[in-house]
Motif scaffolding. Structure first.
Motif, PDB file in Angstrom:
ATOM      1  N   ASP A   1     -66.681 -77.746 -40.558  1.00 50.16           N
ATOM      2  CA  ASP A   1     -65.662 -77.438 -41.213  1.00 50.16           C
ATOM      3  C   ASP A   1     -64.735 -76.696 -40.055  1.00 50.16           C
ATOM      4  O   ASP A   1     -64.861 -76.001 -39.014  1.00 50.16           O
TER       5      ASP A   1
ATOM      6  N   THR B   1     -61.853 -76.246 -39.972  1.00 52.13           N
ATOM      7  CA  THR B   1     -61.456 -74.506 -38.852  1.00 52.13           C
ATOM      8  C   THR B   1     -62.345 -73.468 -39.031  1.00 52.13           C
ATOM      9  O   THR B   1     -61.649 -72.451 -38.215  1.00 52.13           O
ATOM     10  N   THR B   2     -63.750 -74.023 -38.784  1.00 51.54           N
ATOM     11  CA  THR B   2     -64.660 -73.002 -38.032  1.00 51.54           C
ATOM     12  C   THR B   2     -64.205 -73.504 -36.209  1.00 51.54           C
ATOM     13  O   THR B   2     -64.837 -72.778 -35.411  1.00 51.54           O
TER      14      THR B   2
END
Ligand SMILES: Nc1ncnc2c1ncn2[C@@H]1O[C@H](COP(=O)(O)OP(=O)(O)OP(=O)(O)O)[C@@H](O)[C@H]1O
Length: 435
Positions: A219, A221-222
């Protein structure tokens, strides 16, 4: 160095060659690491990371540096001698480790690592070859790449073994943390079950690809800032879905799978610390119930004695550890013809309650292993750990297919867990649950 007589070469690493040697004065067997480069001044020696870290670290699960000798501009480290490294043990073993053995090994490594991290060092090159074993004890070795936690990034000189390298290192983050050791621990833990590296990349790009094949694409965004995500551009990642870890590590309990999943998180912040990992339920399993008993009474033949489950508070001791064990053992079968088998050895105590009502089918034997803690707090493992290795034996097992992403050539890739035989486990412990 006349005091030492070389017996044989043990290993030839990047920085030095390691020899088994006899100390002629004390008759002690030691490991001598002779550094490859020359050292003209003592200060140079004292500045070596291996010296700086090992001089400060004293723990039963960290290999002891006994002495440093400089002679003719050559530098020798004298270490306590350990019989095997974990890679050799996995290579030569005929049968898979039991989960109790894995728990024991891992809890020791994590205790050593927690101590190291607590004292401000991270290892940066954890791999099975750097975990040394004698009898039931495992110790962390090779501090050549160890770093002080407080040392300042960027860390540009880092060359750890690829298969155990954390994604943030592969993505060229210049500031990383002890969480890179936790990633390596996750990869080693998975390997302890299967004897195959879980992420056996052939190049840095392939390494990332192998990780994606197991964990799925991250992911975005992480992912921490500062990572060079352009490295992913070398292959088409959009279609890679995560695999079910239980499918590729079928002999691991759900607790083990959960711990591996947490340790091998893309996001370093999501990985447990060594201290936290030691608190994971994987290390607090006191009761094993084999798979068929998950739903035993639906398919039970009529003549089978049904165990009554009762809570015996008097089984609880007064010691804190006893309380813990008592709680995990609280549900105990009370069938009339119960057999209690005590296996007591010098270093380990394991009691198995065999519920004979289920013995007609071997895979339905109810077993309650009761691991007891030894003085160091480790769950003891059978003392035959290092004595039962059979050289050059192979374990063969069925292939598990994994969808490969389009747009990336895998023809020359090293076989791994996903495309190479898995350890066949016929024990009733393939799946388990805990009451
Ligand atoms: N104390 C010891 N007792 C027994 N064997 C040891 C000991 N220390 C190291 N060895 C053996 O020697 C091998 C190489 O040792 P070590 O990893 O310290 O060297 P290195 O030059 O730093 O290697 P690397 O290339 O992994 O960095 C180990 O994998 C292990 O098998």
């Amino acid at each position: 160095m006349e005091r030492y007589k070389v017996i044989k070469e043990l290993g030839d690493g990047t920085c030095g060659s390691v020899y088994k040697a006899l100390n002629l004065e004390t008759n002690e067997i030691v490991a001598v690491k002779k550094m490859k480069r020359k050292f003209y001044f003592w200060e140079e020696c004292m500045n070596l990371r291996e010296v700086k870290s090992l001089r400060k670290l004293n723990h039963p699960n960290i290999v002891k540096l006994k002495e440093i000798v400089r002679e003719n501009h050559e530098l020798f480290f004298i270490f306590e001698y350990m019989e095997y490294n974990l890679y050799q043990i996995m290579r030569d073993r005929q049968s898979p480790f039991s989960e109790a053995e894995i728990r024991n090994l891992m809890s020791q490594v994590l205790q050593g690592l927690a101590y190291m991290h607590r004292n401000g060092y991270f290892h940066r090159d954890l791999k099975p070859e750097n975990l040394l074993v004698t009898d039931d004890t495992i110790k962390i070795a090779d501090f050549g790449l160890a770093r002080e936690v407080t040392s300042r990034p960027p860390y540009t000189d880092y060359v750890s073994t690829r298969w155990y390298r954390a994604p943030e290192v592969l993505l060229q983050s210049s500031s990383y943390t002890p969480a890179i050791d936790m990633w390596a621990i996750g990869a080693i833990l998975a390997e302890l079950f299967t004897f195959c590296p879980i992420f056996p990349g052939e190049s840095e790009t392939d390494q990332l690809y192998k990780i994606c094949c197991v964990l799925g694409t991250p992911d975005w965004t992480t992912l921490p800032e500062g990572m060079n995500v352009s490295r992913f551009a070398n292959f088409s990642i959009s279609e890679i879905m995560p695999v079910n870890l239980s499918d590729i590590i079928p002999n691991a309990s759900l607790e083990a799978i959960d711990l591996i999943t947490q340790l091998c998180s893309w996001d370093p912040l999501k990985r447990p610390t060594a201290e936290q990992a030691l608190q994971h339920p994987f290390f607090h399993v006191g009761m094993w119930v084999p798979y068929p008993l998950q739903d035993p009474f639906q398919s039970k033949p009529n003549d089978m004695v049904e165990p009554k489950l009762e809570l015996n508070l008097w089984d609880f001791g007064t010691e804190p550890d006893d309380c813990f064990l008592g709680l995990t053992l609280a549900v105990k079968p009370s069938v009339s013809d119960i057999e209690m088998v005590h296996q007591v050895s010098q270093n380990s105590r394991e009691e198995l309650l065999l519920c004979s009502g289920f013995q007609e089918r071997s895979d339905q034997t109810v077993m309650w292993p009761i691991p007891s803690l030894n003085q160091t707090g480790n769950v003891p493992v059978k003392s035959s750990l290092s004595s039962s290795y059979i050289v050059n034996s192979q374990i063969s097992c069925p292939t598990i297919g994994v969808p490969q992403s389009a747009g990336f050539t895998i023809s020359s890739m090293q076989p791994n867990l996903l495309d190479r035989p898995l350890v066949a486990v016929s024990s009733p412990f393939q799946q388990s649950h805990y009451l």
